[in-house]
Design an enzyme around this catalytic site. Structure first.
Site, PDB file in Angstrom:
ATOM      1  N   ASP A  13       0.949  -1.323   0.212  1.00  0.00           N
ATOM      2  CA  ASP A  13       0.034   0.071  -0.004  1.00  0.00           C
ATOM      3  C   ASP A  13       0.830   1.240  -0.033  1.00  0.00           C
ATOM      4  OD1 ASP A  13      -2.098  -1.933   0.228  1.00  0.00           O
ATOM      5  OD2 ASP A  13      -2.724  -1.417   2.116  1.00  0.00           O
ATOM      6  N   ASP A  97      -2.264   5.914  -3.001  1.00  0.00           N
ATOM      7  CA  ASP A  97      -1.700   4.701  -2.142  1.00  0.00           C
ATOM      8  C   ASP A  97      -1.099   3.890  -3.174  1.00  0.00           C
ATOM      9  OD1 ASP A  97      -2.847   5.479   0.136  1.00  0.00           O
ATOM     10  OD2 ASP A  97      -4.053   3.377   0.401  1.00  0.00           O
ATOM     11  N   HIS A 146      -7.213   0.077  -4.366  1.00  0.00           N
ATOM     12  CA  HIS A 146      -6.072  -0.665  -4.421  1.00  0.00           C
ATOM     13  C   HIS A 146      -6.404  -1.863  -5.678  1.00  0.00           C
ATOM     14  CE1 HIS A 146      -4.914  -0.166  -0.006  1.00  0.00           C
ATOM     15  NE2 HIS A 146      -4.724   1.069  -0.957  1.00  0.00           N
ATOM     16  N   ASP A 148      -4.968  -4.287  -7.109  1.00  0.00           N
ATOM     17  CA  ASP A 148      -4.410  -5.748  -7.244  1.00  0.00           C
ATOM     18  C   ASP A 148      -5.460  -6.813  -6.624  1.00  0.00           C
ATOM     19  OD1 ASP A 148      -4.222  -4.987  -4.565  1.00  0.00           O
ATOM     20  OD2 ASP A 148      -2.319  -5.317  -4.081  1.00  0.00           O
ATOM     21  N   CYS A 250      -0.891  -7.744  -1.166  1.00  0.00           N
ATOM     22  CA  CYS A 250      -0.875  -6.887  -0.375  1.00  0.00           C
ATOM     23  C   CYS A 250       0.066  -6.958   0.626  1.00  0.00           C
ATOM     24  CB  CYS A 250      -2.154  -6.788   0.070  1.00  0.00           C
ATOM     25  SG  CYS A 250      -3.639  -6.612  -0.723  1.00  0.00           S
TER      26      CYS A 250
END
Ligand code: DAV
Length: 266
Positions: A13, A97, A146, A148, A250
């Protein structure tokens, strides 16, 4: 501002590694403002060993960075705003982020999300300069945070694309010759506690190299997908860690990669 703070458990992150440079993300949540400090001993070590070290402009995290009415907006309104590229963060000052960026050699893909604004993306574009191309892509997703567990690049021209969050620019990837893999429905049970993430953590895998993936030991259907692609699976149970809001991607941050800088998106 006053904030109780949060964990600093997810290096993905906060750290974006591009070539030999480690970039500390500014973050967007006030609770995460000081998270970079947890990684400083490690980053200093990498710096001593030759890494380039950058910290992106720190936001003031003023009230104006946040759409104060967002919490009371209806689901329909949030969908409409998302379609216009608007989320809880405004364009008052840059924020991002690191986990909203995903890399493929000279091409870096990023989404405007709840925590990454266009000004943050523009900062990255100017910062990286002509050696890299930063592409803003978007998904049918009212709550992006995020990239991913939405669009996870797993090899040269190979990407896992979340079927619940279709990519608006997918044709561009197809035209570039990429193989788009739709991961199977996650197997994580309904009663497993999850925080700030969906069951799609099943596709939040970590590639050790082109032929080896770390994948959850319980996610047998996605394991089969990898094996069919000729990628061998390293099965680890990470369910307990999923509950804190992250999967393998992550919970990790690759600092060094073998190989050379290439283009995969011409
Ligand atoms: O379900 O898209 C992504 C990972 C959050 N750190 C999701 C969560």
């Amino acid at each position: 501002f006053i904030s109780p703070g949060m964990y600093a458990a997810m290096p993905r992150d906060i750290l974006l590694v591009v070539g030999n440079e480690i970039i500390e993300a500014p973050m967007a949540w006030r609770a995460r403002f000081f998270e970079y400090r947890a990684y400083r001993p490690l980053i200093k070590e990498y710096f001593h060993r030759g890494a380039k070290w950058t910290t992106a402009p720190k936001p003031t995290m003023a009230d104006a960075l946040y759409d104060q009415d967002y919490p009371i907006r209806s689901v329909e309104d949030r969908h409409k705003l998302a379609a216009q590229g608007k989320f809880v963060t405004t364009e008052y000052e840059p924020c991002f982020d690191a986990a909203d960026f995903i890399r493929a050699g000279r091409d870096i893909f990023v989404q405007r999300s709840q925590v990454t604004n266009y000004m943050g993306i523009e900062w990255m574009r100017r910062h990286l300069g002509p050696e890299y191309k930063v592409h803003t892509i978007s998904f049918k997703d009212p709550n992006p945070m995020h990239i991913d567990a939405t669009f996870n690049i797993i090899g040269p021209g190979l990407v896992l694309s979340n079927p619940d969050r279709p990519c608006h620019q997918i044709e561009v990837f197809k035209k570039a010759g990429w193989t788009i893999v739709s991961p199977p429905t996650p197997l994580i049970p309904d009663d497993h506690p999850l925080w700030m993430s969906s069951k799609w953590l099943s596709m939040n895998v970590l590639m050790l190299d082109e032929k080896r993936v770390m994948v959850d030991a319980n996610e047998e259907t996605i394991q089969k997908v990898f094996e069919k692609l000729g990628i061998s699976t390293i099965k680890v149970n990470i369910r307990h860690a999923n509950s804190l809001g992250g999967g393998f991607h992550c919970w990790t941050c690759d600092i060094r990669r073998c190989g050379t800088l290439q283009s995969y998106f011409d």
